[in-house]
Enzyme design. Structure first.
Site, mmCIF file in Angstrom:
data_model
loop_
_atom_site.group_PDB
_atom_site.id
_atom_site.type_symbol
_atom_site.label_atom_id
_atom_site.label_comp_id
_atom_site.label_asym_id
_atom_site.label_seq_id
_atom_site.Cartn_x
_atom_site.Cartn_y
_atom_site.Cartn_z
ATOM 1 N N TYR A 89 49.116 41.169 31.859
ATOM 2 C CA TYR A 89 48.002 40.208 31.893
ATOM 3 C C TYR A 89 47.291 40.220 30.545
ATOM 4 O O TYR A 89 46.983 39.168 29.982
ATOM 5 C CB TYR A 89 47.048 40.597 33.022
ATOM 6 C CG TYR A 89 45.834 39.709 33.204
ATOM 7 C CD1 TYR A 89 44.679 39.903 32.449
ATOM 8 C CD2 TYR A 89 45.836 38.696 34.154
ATOM 9 C CE1 TYR A 89 43.558 39.104 32.643
ATOM 10 C CE2 TYR A 89 44.715 37.897 34.352
ATOM 11 C CZ TYR A 89 43.590 38.115 33.594
ATOM 12 O OH TYR A 89 42.480 37.321 33.783
ATOM 13 N N SER B 35 40.466 35.459 28.463
ATOM 14 C CA SER B 35 39.930 36.576 29.256
ATOM 15 C C SER B 35 39.239 37.577 28.346
ATOM 16 O O SER B 35 39.531 37.643 27.140
ATOM 17 C CB SER B 35 41.084 37.270 29.985
ATOM 18 O OG SER B 35 40.675 38.523 30.528
HETATM 19 C C1 GCO Z 1 41.259 43.564 35.978
HETATM 20 C C2 GCO Z 1 40.676 42.189 36.181
HETATM 21 C C3 GCO Z 1 40.324 41.568 34.824
HETATM 22 C C4 GCO Z 1 39.339 40.446 35.052
HETATM 23 C C5 GCO Z 1 39.217 39.452 33.976
HETATM 24 C C6 GCO Z 1 38.574 39.990 32.763
HETATM 25 O O1 GCO Z 1 42.192 43.921 36.712
HETATM 26 O O2 GCO Z 1 40.735 44.272 35.098
HETATM 27 O O3 GCO Z 1 41.508 41.339 36.919
HETATM 28 O O4 GCO Z 1 41.498 41.185 34.195
HETATM 29 O O5 GCO Z 1 39.643 39.689 36.154
HETATM 30 O O6 GCO Z 1 40.461 38.888 33.697
HETATM 31 O O7 GCO Z 1 38.503 38.939 31.840
#
Ligand code: GCO
Length: 254
Positions: A158, A145
């Site tokens: 995440y 990501s």
């Molecule tokens: C967020 C998004 C991001 C994007 C992506 C970026 O909440 O900022 O979900 O995480 O989706 O993953 O690479």
């Protein structure tokens, strides 16, 4: 000699393939000639996706299992290999997102994010390595990501998981290189997916993404198919351990 981007004769497993980035990548691998196996937890959604990609059903399959469940992954990959032979290509795409301030982040949401976004790619890799080693070749493509490199408030788990995916990629690449197995990652920026629906519909966030991205727009999931095919193919035969950012330039600009 076939064109190096040709995936004819290759078996490609894509996790989280019923929609979004996984669906677009699976379609790209199919169009490059691979037999694609679409994984997810919803059999009906996977079957709809499979039919949309492969209208005559000749070069596709579905594999319903939870990538976060170690036993289900082993059994699921074994069933694929019993039907189609060793898996040549894996795209570890399945992922979830939860957004909360760090101090209020529910423990169960942390656990779910780490299990699906970080542990699962390792479990799937573990399951396919033996078959790849027997063939002396294989390609694992992890979906990292933009958040493997940057951070933003409310998505710390995440971000931690996707940072781990980048290192998982390097570690696996180092260990598996002598076996002819390449491991790379794709790091998407902000894409028009259902996971991001709340962000896309938020006018302020949408304006921020467009202003912060040199290409002044969100990505389309189909724009990941090409890099996925490339990294899966012999055109990338000496590329391993790399993370390729597909983000409209966001990671390289202030
Ligand atoms: C967020 C998004 C991001 C994007 C992506 C970026 O909440 O900022 O979900 O995480 O989706 O993953 O690479």
């Amino acid at each position: 000699m076939s064109f190096p981007l040709d995936l004819s004769g290759r078996v490609a497993l894509v996790t989280g393939a019923a929609r979004g980035l996984g669906f677009a990548i699976a379609r790209g691998l199919y169009r490059a000639g691979a037999l694609v196996v679409l994984n997810g937890r919803d059999a009906a959604a996977l079957e709809r996706a499979r039919r949309e990609i492969d209208t005559d059903g000749a070069r596709s399959d579905v594999a319903v299992f939870d990538v976060a469940d170690r036993d289900a992954v082993r059994a699921g990959v074994a069933a694929i290999e019993a039907r189609h032979g060793a898996v040549d290509v894996v795209v570890n795409n399945a992922g979830i997102q939860r957004r909360h301030p760090a101090e209020e982040f529910p423990a169960e949401d942390w656990d779910a994010i780490i299990a699906t976004n970080l542990t699962a790619p390792f479990l799937v890799a573990q399951a396919v390595i033996p078959g790849m080693k027997k063939r002396g070749r294989g390609a694992i493509v992890n979906i990292a990501s933009l958040m493997s490199e940057l951070g933003r408030p409310t998505i710390v788990p995440y971000t931690a998981a996707k940072g781990g995916v980048r290192q998982l990629t390097r570690g696996l690449a180092t260990e598996l290189g002598p076996s002819g197995i390449r491991v790379n990652a794709i790091a998407p920026g902000y894409f028009m997916t259902e996971m991001n629906r709340a962000l896309i519909d938020n006018k302020e966030f949408d304006a921020w993404v467009r202003g912060r991205t040199p290409m002044r727009r969100w990505g389309d999931p189909d724009e990941l198919a090409g890099i996925a095919v490339f990294l899966a193919s012999d055109a990338a035969s000496f590329i391993t351990g790399q993370t390729i950012f597909v983000d409209g330039g966001m990671s390289t600009s202030v």
